[in-house]
Design an enzyme around this catalytic site. Structure first.
Site, mmCIF file in Angstrom:
data_model
loop_
_atom_site.group_PDB
_atom_site.id
_atom_site.type_symbol
_atom_site.label_atom_id
_atom_site.label_comp_id
_atom_site.label_asym_id
_atom_site.label_seq_id
_atom_site.Cartn_x
_atom_site.Cartn_y
_atom_site.Cartn_z
ATOM 1 N NE ARG A 48 -4.567 5.299 6.869
ATOM 2 C CZ ARG A 48 -3.325 5.002 7.196
ATOM 3 N NH1 ARG A 48 -3.059 4.406 8.334
ATOM 4 N NH2 ARG A 48 -2.323 5.307 6.391
ATOM 5 C CE LYS A 106 7.791 4.701 7.735
ATOM 6 N NZ LYS A 106 7.116 3.593 8.428
ATOM 7 C CE LYS A 140 7.447 9.752 8.026
ATOM 8 N NZ LYS A 140 6.708 9.232 6.852
ATOM 9 N NE ARG A 168 -2.187 1.849 3.269
ATOM 10 C CZ ARG A 168 -2.143 1.549 4.565
ATOM 11 N NH1 ARG A 168 -2.837 0.552 5.043
ATOM 12 N NH2 ARG A 168 -1.396 2.261 5.388
HETATM 13 P P1 ADP Z 1 3.843 4.164 9.812
HETATM 14 O O1 ADP Z 1 4.616 3.210 8.967
HETATM 15 O O2 ADP Z 1 4.048 3.969 11.256
HETATM 16 O O3 ADP Z 1 2.390 4.228 9.416
HETATM 17 P P2 ADP Z 1 4.074 6.792 8.528
HETATM 18 O O4 ADP Z 1 5.266 7.213 7.783
HETATM 19 O O5 ADP Z 1 2.888 6.431 7.710
HETATM 20 O O6 ADP Z 1 4.480 5.603 9.509
HETATM 21 O O7 ADP Z 1 3.666 7.940 9.519
HETATM 22 C C1 ADP Z 1 2.517 7.851 10.341
HETATM 23 C C2 ADP Z 1 1.583 9.044 10.119
HETATM 24 O O8 ADP Z 1 2.296 10.265 10.313
HETATM 25 C C3 ADP Z 1 1.018 9.153 8.713
HETATM 26 O O9 ADP Z 1 -0.153 8.363 8.559
HETATM 27 C C4 ADP Z 1 0.723 10.644 8.628
HETATM 28 O O10 ADP Z 1 -0.505 10.959 9.258
HETATM 29 C C5 ADP Z 1 1.854 11.261 9.427
HETATM 30 N N1 ADP Z 1 2.967 11.615 8.512
HETATM 31 C C6 ADP Z 1 4.038 10.856 8.226
HETATM 32 N N2 ADP Z 1 4.860 11.476 7.342
HETATM 33 C C7 ADP Z 1 4.280 12.655 7.054
HETATM 34 C C8 ADP Z 1 4.632 13.760 6.201
HETATM 35 N N3 ADP Z 1 5.763 13.764 5.491
HETATM 36 N N4 ADP Z 1 3.790 14.818 6.156
HETATM 37 C C9 ADP Z 1 2.658 14.836 6.888
HETATM 38 N N5 ADP Z 1 2.280 13.830 7.709
HETATM 39 C C10 ADP Z 1 3.065 12.752 7.803
HETATM 40 MG MG MG Z 2 3.886 2.003 7.380
HETATM 41 MG MG MG Z 3 1.605 4.859 7.600
#
Ligand code: ADP
Ligand code: MG
Ligand code: MG
Length: 519
Positions: free
Chosen positions: A495, A339, A407, A132
């Site tokens: 979402r 990441k 992250k 995804r």
């Molecule tokens: P995970 O693998 O834990 O889901 P994500 O990279 O998806 O990690 O980060 C979790 C949440 O943080 C995302 O669903 C989003 O809401 C927020 N987020 C992450 N990166 C960004 C970004 N570059 N800009 C805005 N929101 C972000």
């Molecule tokens: Mg993820």
């Molecule tokens: Mg995510």
């Protein structure tokens, strides 16, 4: 293009009677159609395991730019190819693992599982990805462009509930919205069909079919490896039921699907004795003489350190990886979702050109350009490159870090550090470990509002939407140009979270299910 925030859509539902009526219809539809989760232990005690509660959901589908939606769907098969190719490139992954493993024992342990299996030789060439790719719409002046948040290669969830959410909003558009005094949600909503459940089930079936018959004379099956006490169980069950439906429709008979908590692998699983092919056998607890051969192991667990409380859990993952079952994902595919990989793909060369990493995996300027458009700025946190040094300055400066998120190499939500919390967080960990993180520019979507129904309560306010596009891919992982046997774009997830929340995970309690109304 129509304005995202223009007009009165979605209706604000000021009338209490209208609000209550819509909420009741949604509560009933959700339970009747499995748009549901198990209740949290804090909400009610359920010792018999018989209760369900509605999944949090928006009352209206959120407006989403059609061009962005189409771009995200169109690029998915290129993303499938990109991540299939990355997982075939052990050398590339190994270098990145070395960069993060010093401060990240979990990644180091995953890599060790791969090395152990490599030493004795893999017996299964095929890998299955139920991917995804997640995006937010980035607004730059009047231009709207999807920007990738992350790419998931393990346990990409909500395909089951997402198709139900699309159906809920379609049902409401056909019935309830036209009864509202405010007619803005009634006329001309463009709600695309969502094949997420069907698509993921078709991916599982492609792998099951590719595995072929058991040479040992057993019935073959699909195993869902799950977490103990999983609340998002109906999301997974929708995939299972659809897989059974598809196998019945194709005339092969119902594929046996078993749910196996990760912690029970040692009790229920064995490798076929005396067979150099290492078939993975599943022993049914209710009838130990009933033995199945696992053709596909679908991991909805095992993506984070909490699933590996001790050496026995790592040993269990090793047994899965060394077996003949097609793993979804293999360890290398899981690692491709780091990441760090996303950062390396998105970091330009020193002359400003697209990253050589991207060109290493994807041939063709159009494809490379298409992927590049979806990237936002992501920096390494190492101290050896110019980009890393710049990131370290940004991340330790309380003013400069406002537009960033830090992250680690983790999945499942709740792991990131945002904005002004970044410098303090970095202070709290050894500097030698900073290289295990990446620093990413925050994407700023246009402001929207909606109403969320969560635990029976309505929450009205500003929201942020995150689009996920599913991709299913089956490929030969063992050589650099190994064949791709199946690659499809497989539906979507929307979402939505309150605009005050940094994280958006539905299961983590921050976000809710939504669907797109194309504008
Ligand atoms: P995970 O693998 O834990 O889901 P994500 O990279 O998806 O990690 O980060 C979790 C949440 O943080 C995302 O669903 C989003 O809401 C927020 N987020 C992450 N990166 C960004 C970004 N570059 N800009 C805005 N929101 C972000
Ligand atoms: Mg993820
Ligand atoms: Mg995510």
């Amino acid at each position: 293009m129509a304005s995202l925030t223009g007009g009165s859509y979605p209706p604000s539902l000021d009338d209490e009677l209208e609000r209550d009526r819509l909420a009741q219809v949604i509560k009933d539809w959700s339970i009747a159609n499995g748009l549901a989760v198990r209740p949290p232990p804090a909400m009610t005690s359920d010792p018999e395991g018989i209760l369900a509660t509605t999944a949090p959901v928006t009352i209206f589908p959120s407006p989403f730019p059609k061009s962005c939606f189409e771009e995200a769907k169109l690029i998915q098969k290129t993303y499938n190819e990109l991540y299939a190719r990355i997982s075939q490139d052990e050398e590339f992954l190994g270098e990145l693992v070395q960069e993060v493993a010093g401060g990240d024992e979990f990644i180091a342990n995953l890599w060790n599982v791969h090395l152990r299996v490599k030493m004795e030789g893999y017996v299964q060439n095929l890998a299955l990805g139920l991917f995804r790719s997640d995006y937010m719409v980035h607004q730059d002046g009047s231009t709207l462009q999807i920007k990738q948040v992350e790419f998931n290669t393990i346990a990409s969830s909500f395909a089951g509930l997402s198709a139900q959410t699309s159906q809920l909003h379609t049902y409401l558009a056909q019935t309830e919205y036209s009864l509202l005094k405010d007619t803005s949600a009634h006329a001309g909503l463009d709600l695309p069909a969502n094949g997420s459940t069907k698509g993921l089930a078709a991916g599982l079936k492609a792998a099951f079919d590719a595995y072929g018959k058991s040479e040992l004379g057993h019935r073959t099956c699909v195993l869902f490896l799950v977490q103990d006490g999983e609340r998002n169980v109906f999301d997974q069950r929708h995939l299972e039921y659809e897989l059974v439906q598809q196998s019945l429709a194709s005339g092969t008979g119902a594929i046996p699907v078993f749910r196996l908590p990760f912690s029970q692998i040692p009790d229920r699983i064995s490798i076929a004795p005396g067979s150099f092919k290492r078939q993975l056998l599943y022993h049914l607890p209710s009838n130990p003489s009933a033995v199945f051969e696992a053709a596909v192991v679908y991991l909805r667990a095992g993506y984070g350190p909490r699933d590996y409380p001790g050496q026995a859990a790592w040993e269990a993952r090793y047994q899965i990886e060394r077996s003949a079952a097609i793993a979804c994902p293999s360890v290398l595919t899981q690692l491709a979702g780091m990441k760090k990989v996303q950062q390396v793909l998105a970091t330009p060369e020193s002359d400003g050109s697209h990253s050589s990493a991207l060109r290493r995996f994807i041939k063709g300027d159009d494809k490379v350009e298409g992927l590049w458009r979806t990237f936002t700025n992501i920096f390494p946190m190492d101290d050896t490159t110019a980009a890393g040094q710049k990131a370290r300055c940004l991340a330790t400066d309380p003013a400069a870090c406002q537009g960033y998120v830090l992250k680690p190499q983790r999945e499942g939500g709740g792991n990131n550090t945002y904005r002004s919390a970044i410098p303090g967080y970095l202070q709290s960990i050894p500097e030698a470990h900073w290289g295990s993180y990446i620093l990413m520019e925050l994407i700023t979507p246009p402001p929207l509002s909606n109403i969320i129904l969560r635990n029976g309560q309505l929450e009205h306010g500003g929201v942020i939407c995150e689009l996920g596009v599913y991709g299913t891919c089956l490929w030969d992982q063992t050589s650099r140009d190994g064949k791709i046997l199946h690659s499809e774009e497989s539906g979507y997830l929307l979402r939505t979270k309150g605009d005050q929340s940094e994280e958006g995970g539905v299961a983590a309690g921050f976000g809710c299910m939504d669907s797109v109304s194309l504008v």
